[in-house]
Design a protein around this motif. Structure first.
Motif, PDB file in Angstrom:
ATOM      1  N   UNK A 145       0.967  -1.196   0.211  1.00  0.00           N
ATOM      2  CA  UNK A 145      -0.104   0.089   0.037  1.00  0.00           C
ATOM      3  C   UNK A 145       0.803   1.297  -0.123  1.00  0.00           C
ATOM      4  N   UNK A 146       1.981   1.299   0.167  1.00  0.00           N
ATOM      5  CA  UNK A 146       3.101   2.061   0.286  1.00  0.00           C
ATOM      6  C   UNK A 146       3.724   2.808  -1.257  1.00  0.00           C
ATOM      7  N   UNK A 147       3.215   2.126  -2.093  1.00  0.00           N
ATOM      8  CA  UNK A 147       3.576   2.495  -3.640  1.00  0.00           C
ATOM      9  C   UNK A 147       2.684   2.915  -4.433  1.00  0.00           C
ATOM     10  N   UNK A 148       2.859   3.557  -5.478  1.00  0.00           N
ATOM     11  CA  UNK A 148       2.011   3.710  -6.591  1.00  0.00           C
ATOM     12  C   UNK A 148       2.338   2.820  -7.364  1.00  0.00           C
ATOM     13  N   UNK A 169      -2.611   5.769  -7.990  1.00  0.00           N
ATOM     14  CA  UNK A 169      -2.044   6.272  -6.718  1.00  0.00           C
ATOM     15  C   UNK A 169      -2.044   4.929  -5.747  1.00  0.00           C
ATOM     16  N   UNK A 170      -1.257   5.337  -4.634  1.00  0.00           N
ATOM     17  CA  UNK A 170      -1.180   4.242  -3.637  1.00  0.00           C
ATOM     18  C   UNK A 170      -2.583   3.523  -3.088  1.00  0.00           C
ATOM     19  N   UNK A 189       8.630   2.751  -9.633  1.00  0.00           N
ATOM     20  CA  UNK A 189       9.870   2.797  -9.053  1.00  0.00           C
ATOM     21  C   UNK A 189      10.378   4.284  -9.191  1.00  0.00           C
ATOM     22  N   UNK A 190       9.701   5.257  -9.768  1.00  0.00           N
ATOM     23  CA  UNK A 190      10.228   6.508  -9.852  1.00  0.00           C
ATOM     24  C   UNK A 190      11.393   6.524 -10.790  1.00  0.00           C
ATOM     25  N   UNK A 259      13.912  -1.194  -3.499  1.00  0.00           N
ATOM     26  CA  UNK A 259      13.326  -1.018  -2.686  1.00  0.00           C
ATOM     27  C   UNK A 259      13.321   0.444  -2.606  1.00  0.00           C
ATOM     28  N   UNK A 260      12.345   1.306  -2.240  1.00  0.00           N
ATOM     29  CA  UNK A 260      12.713   2.773  -1.985  1.00  0.00           C
ATOM     30  C   UNK A 260      13.170   2.947  -0.794  1.00  0.00           C
TER      31      UNK A 260
END
Length: 336
Positions: A145-148, A169-170, A189-190, A259-260
């Motif tokens: 749930x923490x990533x787009x 969105x997340x 991942x941006x 991982x971010x």
């Protein structure tokens, strides 16, 4: 991109010395150094550009001495990722009009750099010969749930590269489970790949005011006045979403241990664990402890007994002891 303050990793990360400049994995290299390392063989040091807060320029120079001084862009104000990326891309195009560009955060980790390089090379080959915008999509391993998310059509464009349907969105947990079951959703991942002409044209199309501001900055060299007046907006909202709606965005699905590293839970996942599922960096001695994540690299010695599910960190004389279930409150704790 190296301008974040990493507030969720206090006291390890502080506004004066944030996480991208810290050896958070205890491997002898900081996150920004690891980011540069994984591009070995793809990009020479003289072709790197770093956009960071003006307060961090000296740290960047110290940790990445091989990058040309004029390639370190000092933001006078934080304006989110769209102005950050636009500024760098305008500067790169002025120096190398036909440049092929990879945009990446400085504070993520990749556990399999060889596979990372393979994926990036695939994307660069694609963008060198087209006006495509490519985003790297991480194959999800859990309903996060923490990533787009990136929704792929599953339709191939070239090799492993697929057409993007939409950005999401997340999600809440139920939606994240649906995404995982669907099979066509990837973590965002941006990390973006495009050529200089493609991104500058896209910004001119979808955010003409920002493009005008970048043109003025290059003409008048007045970053201090112009940059703080740029709209505070992410590249996802500014370019990626409208470009995806126009079927101009592609994704390369990837699995290279990304991982971010956005919180202590993600750090715990990436550290090696003892038999009691503890992950630690530093001279740490634990007795009857389980499920803990401990980072106290600067401390001479840390002894812990009887803890279950705790975050323990020491940096610069500041100490955090917090239950892992309460880590969302760390930012609040750090401001007291």
């Amino acid at each position: 991109m190296a301008g974040g303050i990493g507030s969720r990793f206090w006291p390890l990360s502080t506004p004066e010395y944030p996480k991208q400049f810290i050896d958070i994995l205890g491997c002898g290299r900081t996150l920004i150094q690891l980011t540069v390392d994984r591009f070995q063989g793809i990009c020479p040091m003289e072709n790197f550009w770093v956009v960071t807060n003006a307060s961090y320029v000296d740290i960047v120079r110290q940790q990445l001495p091989g990058i040309p001084a004029n390639h370190i862009l000092a933001e006078p104000a934080a304006r989110n990722t769209a102005p950050c990326i636009a500024w760098a891309c305008w500067c790169i195009k002025a120096e190398s009009p036909d440049a092929n560009i990879v945009v990446t955060p400085a504070d993520a980790i990749v556990m399999n750099p060889e596979e990372f390089r393979r994926v990036i090379n695939n994307a660069l080959e694609f963008t060198a010969e087209s006006n495509a915008i490519v985003t790297i999509g991480i194959k999800p391993s859990r309903p996060e749930t923490g990533y787009g998310y990136i929704k792929s059509t599953g339709r191939k464009a070239q090799g492993e590269i697929e057409h993007v349907d939409a950005f999401k969105e997340k999600p809440n947990l139920e939606t994240a489970k649906e995404y995982l079951a669907d099979g066509n959703y990837l973590w965002n991942a941006g990390i973006f790949v495009w050529n200089a002409n493609t991104i500058t044209s896209a910004i001119k199309t979808y955010k003409p005011t920002l493009a005008e501001q970048m043109d003025k900055m290059k003409t008048y060299l007045d970053v201090q006045t112009i940059f703080p007046n740029c709209e505070k907006i992410s590249i996802d909202y500014a370019v990626m979403e409208p470009a995806a709606a126009a079927s101009k965005v592609f994704t390369h699905p990837a699995d290279f241990g990304w991982s971010d590293l956005g919180n202590w839970a993600s750090l715990h996942d990436k550290l090696s664990h003892d038999e009691q599922n503890n992950g630690a960096v530093g001279n740490i001695h634990m007795y009857e402890c389980s499920n803990c994540v401990v980072h106290a690299e600067d401390a001479k010695k840390v002894v812990l007994q009887g803890l279950d599910g705790y975050i323990v960190s020491e940096k610069g004389g500041q100490i955090l002891v917090c239950h892992r279930s309460e880590e969302q409150r760390i930012k609040e704790f750090s401001q007291k």
